[in-house]
Enzyme design. Structure first.
Site, PDB file in Angstrom:
ATOM      1  N   LYS A   1       1.599  64.771  56.817  1.00 23.92           N
ATOM      2  CA  LYS A   1       0.299  64.413  57.399  1.00 23.92           C
ATOM      3  C   LYS A   1       0.304  62.931  57.786  1.00 23.92           C
ATOM      4  O   LYS A   1       1.310  62.247  57.633  1.00 23.92           O
ATOM      5  CB  LYS A   1      -0.827  64.721  56.419  1.00 23.92           C
ATOM      6  CG  LYS A   1      -0.689  66.037  55.678  1.00 23.92           C
ATOM      7  CD  LYS A   1      -0.714  67.289  56.557  1.00 23.92           C
ATOM      8  CE  LYS A   1      -0.618  68.518  55.661  1.00 23.92           C
ATOM      9  NZ  LYS A   1      -0.518  69.780  56.309  1.00 23.92           N
ATOM     10  N   VAL A   2      -0.841  62.412  58.219  1.00 25.79           N
ATOM     11  CA  VAL A   2      -0.872  61.083  58.842  1.00 25.79           C
ATOM     12  C   VAL A   2      -0.724  59.935  57.830  1.00 25.79           C
ATOM     13  O   VAL A   2      -0.103  58.925  58.119  1.00 25.79           O
ATOM     14  CB  VAL A   2      -2.147  60.956  59.710  1.00 25.79           C
ATOM     15  CG1 VAL A   2      -2.364  59.535  60.178  1.00 25.79           C
ATOM     16  CG2 VAL A   2      -2.024  61.879  60.917  1.00 25.79           C
TER      17      VAL A   2
END
Ligand SMILES: *Cc1c(COP(=O)(O)O)cnc(C)c1O
Length: 375
Positions: free
Chosen positions: A180-181
């Site tokens: 994820k980010v």
């Protein structure tokens, strides 16, 4: 080799983890509280509750939403399998909804057709970071008395109608997996502005215990804990939270860099007639957790051939977002189920490399490889 993704971690994160270890407080403690406060302030929610990952975040969200054995929960099939697994873990049955071809986000008209007397909640997934139409689903949920849960595993830093994801409804679940980010190794967060949800989520993540370890540790008076209901151990550690605090400080930069790379792809690949690229409508701001491209029917190669030829050139790619209803784990539940838009989107799309920092020569290598294969 150009990888599909890379976490953006540096010495600051390593030092923060080290300081947490040396502090002697390694499980849920002061760093978790600090991470929660900063995260809630960042998204614009009243409260944030840190948990071990987004799957456990979704599980707790379903429980506090009152989802019980035999209930139905509407969610997409085109999502990480954890979305539907959490529904099963809560004892309920996932009912799979179609997506819109342009965004891969859930189709609200189809969702409405799936509402039955047993429906208790909807899990709205923000697909690879692109916000779904939250207002349309809030409206649908309100009309049918359903609880809306947002699966924002991929959507930290994304915005809907000018406000950060996490501030729009009362059970929003995030992931800090390295894909994820931002990342804490593994980790999750639930944001809410509902005080009752907040207290119950905190209880459930720690064995249903009435006081936490830190309260016992710092109290000058003797206190005994009570166990108010059977809970879970879904805690995040202070080591992870220390890393998360650094990552949160970098989030706006990471999102801005991801968007720059996405703009570059748009500029260089936009003219290829057999490709459909992601689009972002007014009011929808994506963090580009992934960059997914769709091969149209006039493509000169199959999806798998494209992926192999990219690999031959040293470029990793992945199949687009999976479909849960075609997995063996859901075979019995979904026998005979057909979701044509979902299946087409999954079978014709691939994810191409996007990470921070990404050197220009690597972006160009991806662009040139795609042009040489597809044009
Ligand atoms: C990654 C992901 C999850 C699971 O997150 P974990 O933190 O790995 O449990 C759930 N839903 C979606 C949409 C995801 O992308």
């Amino acid at each position: 080799m150009i990888p599909i993704a890379k976490p953006f971690l540096a010495k600051e994160e390593a030092d923060a983890a080290s300081a947490a270890v040396l502090s002697g407080w390694v499980t849920q403690g002061p760093k978790v509280s600090e991470f929660e406060e900063k995260f809630a302030a960042y998204v614009g929610a009243k409260y944030a509750v840190a948990v071990s990952n987004c799957t456990t975040a979704l599980h707790l969200a379903l429980i506090v939403a009152g989802v019980k054995r035999g209930d139905e929960v509407i969610c997409p099939s085109m999502t990480h399998i954890a979305t539907a697994n959490a529904v099963l873990h809560a004892g309920a049955v996932p009912v799979f909804c179609e997506v819109i071809p342009e965004t891969y986000n859930m189709n609200v008209q189809h969702a409405e057709k799936l509402v039955s007397a047993k429906t208790k909640a909807i899990i709205l997934v923000h697909q690879i970071g692109l916000p779904a139409d939250i207002d349309a689903f809030r409206n649908l949920s309100a009309r049918h008395g359903l609880q809306l849960i947002e699966d924002a595993a991929c959507a930290v830093g994304s915005e809907y109608k000018g406000r950060k994801i996490g501030s729009h409804s009362d059970l929003v679940c995030f992931s800090f997996h390295p894909r994820k980010v931002i990342t804490t190794g593994d980790g999750g967060m639930i944001t809410t502005s509902d005080e009752r949800y907040y207290h119950r989520l905190r209880l459930l993540r720690q064995h249903g215990m009435s006081v936490n370890d830190r309260q016992r540790h710092t109290s000058l008076q003797l206190i005994f804990e009570e166990y108010l209901e059977p809970g879970y151990n879904y805690r995040l550690t202070d080591i992870q939270a220390a890393v998360g605090i650094c990552q949160l400080g970098r989030l706006d930069y990471i999102v801005a860099e991801r968007r720059k790379t996405a703009r570059y792809y748009q500029e260089k690949l936009g003219h290829i007639p057999c490709l459909a690229l992601p689009s972002e409508k007014e009011g929808y701001f994506t963090n580009f957790q992934s960059y997914s491209i769709l091969l149209k029917d006039n493509a000169p190669v199959s999806r798998d051939e494209l992926m192999q030829r990219l690999l031959d050139k040293g470029i990793a790619s992945r199949r687009g977002v999976m479909t849960i209803h075609r997995e063996k784990a859901y075979g019995e539940l979904c026998r005979g189920l057909s979701l044509p838009v979902t299946e087409h989107a999954c079978d014709r799309s691939i994810i191409i490399p996007l990470y921070v920092p990404m050197e220009k020569k690597d972006m160009d290598a991806v662009v040139h490889a795609l042009i040489s294969i597809l044009c």
